[in-house]
Design a protein around this motif. Structure first.
Motif, mmCIF file in Angstrom:
data_model
loop_
_atom_site.group_PDB
_atom_site.id
_atom_site.type_symbol
_atom_site.label_atom_id
_atom_site.label_comp_id
_atom_site.label_asym_id
_atom_site.label_seq_id
_atom_site.Cartn_x
_atom_site.Cartn_y
_atom_site.Cartn_z
ATOM 1 N N ARG A 212 0.868 -1.183 0.000
ATOM 2 C CA ARG A 212 0.000 0.000 0.000
ATOM 3 C C ARG A 212 0.899 1.226 0.000
ATOM 4 N N ASN A 213 1.000 1.864 -1.163
ATOM 5 C CA ASN A 213 1.915 3.000 -1.335
ATOM 6 C C ASN A 213 3.343 2.568 -1.005
ATOM 7 N N LEU A 214 3.912 3.047 0.113
ATOM 8 C CA LEU A 214 5.285 2.697 0.469
ATOM 9 C C LEU A 214 5.348 1.758 1.679
ATOM 10 N N LYS A 252 6.377 -3.994 -6.794
ATOM 11 C CA LYS A 252 5.421 -2.901 -6.568
ATOM 12 C C LYS A 252 6.022 -1.823 -5.672
ATOM 13 N N TRP A 253 6.706 -2.253 -4.640
ATOM 14 C CA TRP A 253 7.269 -1.343 -3.633
ATOM 15 C C TRP A 253 8.318 -0.419 -4.253
ATOM 16 N N TYR A 255 8.761 0.202 -7.459
ATOM 17 C CA TYR A 255 8.112 1.031 -8.482
ATOM 18 C C TYR A 255 7.444 2.242 -7.838
ATOM 19 N N ASN A 256 6.736 2.010 -6.710
ATOM 20 C CA ASN A 256 6.087 3.114 -5.995
ATOM 21 C C ASN A 256 7.118 4.094 -5.447
ATOM 22 N N TYR A 260 7.424 8.059 -6.264
ATOM 23 C CA TYR A 260 7.336 9.013 -5.156
ATOM 24 C C TYR A 260 8.522 9.968 -5.134
#
Length: 325
Positions: A212-214, A252-253, A255-256, A260
């Motif tokens: 979830r986001n970071l 995912k982490w 990439y986010n 950011y």
């Protein structure tokens, strides 16, 4: 070796006693580690047990070191004294590294430097990966005690580190170790679990990832994997699914994190990142998702807990203090 000058590095982490010696040209000339013994079926040690084991291990390594290196050629000592470079960061095991380093420096009348365990990991990774060759980059630190996404500034004699992402529950290493021990594997379970995963078959047994986001998490994935074990699914296939879950989470982490911060250079360090499965699959997936992201992996030998990064930081500090060009 007596005409050369060396910096001695000491690291006493939760599960490894490590001593390294590096010359002023950053050549590693001595490196010895002893894994702290963890009984079969256990998933860790109490800090008091770790302290006791480090105190027993250090004389063994020092005796070996003194048989090949002249003590008068050691010009500085650098010890890891805390997990992270923050005032509130503390673990008793690092008091052993501090005490031993300080005593040696006082006896030899040479400079004593300190660094955090996390800075040591980043230094070892930065050195062995030969990059990123920029002053500011992202780092992913994955181990049994840490799962953090870091914003890093290279300050030449150390690192300015800001945590921008972490886990809400289990660390990546805990996820691997708990399930590995559940399968009857020794602790730390990573190398044994990866051997199982190499014999696994792709397909079913998908373990869900959480990002979830970071923020990431592995408790739900652990629960799901244990259900698969109870259902009698093949351990090899579950092991592969565990690594696939780790890769999907990291993809995912990272990439986010790049979205950011706008930073594309990412250094990956820590024991979990020594996995060949993670290195290959993560690189492939991020290459397809965003080819501008550049991953740098620490050498597998320098991904796990080590004193090489601490010794290398000591060299930088010594050269800076002595104004050696």
């Amino acid at each position: 070796m007596c005409n050369d000058k060396y910096v001695l590095g000491i690291d006493t982490s939760c599960y490894t006693t490590s001593i390294s010696v590096v010359d002023l040209k950053q050549n590693i000339v001595f490196n010895e580690r002893i894994l702290l013994d963890v009984g079969l079926g256990k998933v860790g040690l109490q800090q008091s047990e770790g302290v006791f084991k480090h105190i027993n291990n250090i004389p063994v390594i020092i005796n070996k070191l003194m048989s090949i290196i002249d003590r008068n050629s050691i010009v500085a000592v650098c010890s890891s004294t805390q997990p992270r470079p923050y005032e509130s960061s503390y673990m008793p095991v690092f008091k052993v590294s501090y005490a031993m380093g300080k005593v040696i420096s006082d006896i030899l009348n040479i400079p004593f430097y300190t660094a955090s365990h996390q800075e040591g990991h980043i230094m070892a990774g930065h050195f062995s990966a030969k990059g990123p060759n920029v002053n500011t980059f992202l780092a992913v630190h994955l181990s049994g005690g840490t799962s953090e996404l870091l914003y890093v500034n290279d300050c030449k004699i150390g690192y300015d580190i800001k945590i921008i992402g972490n886990t809400q529950d289990l660390n990546a290493g805990q996820f691997v170790d708990r399930l590995g021990v559940e399968m009857g594997l020794p602790f730390p379970a990573g190398p044994y679990l990866e051997k199982l995963a190499d014999k696994g078959e792709e397909g079913g047994n998908i373990i869900p990832s959480f990002v979830r986001n970071l923020t990431i998490g592995f408790s739900g994935a652990e629960t799901h994997a244990k259900k698969l074990l109870k259902q009698g699914k093949r351990k090899q296939d579950i092991a592969l699914s565990i690594y696939n879950c780790l890769v999907k989470t990291l993809e995912k982490w990272i990439y986010n994190g790049v979205l950011y911060t706008g930073i594309n250079n990412v250094l990956v360090v820590g024991g979990v990142s020594s996995s060949n499965i993670i290195r290959k699959k993560l690189s492939d997936k991020l290459e397809k998702r965003n080819p501008d992201i550049k991953l740098f992996f620490a050498d597998p030998e320098l991904s796990t807990d080590n004193a090489e990064g601490i010794a290398l930081l000591g060299v930088k500090k010594y050269i800076h203090d002595k104004n050696i060009l």
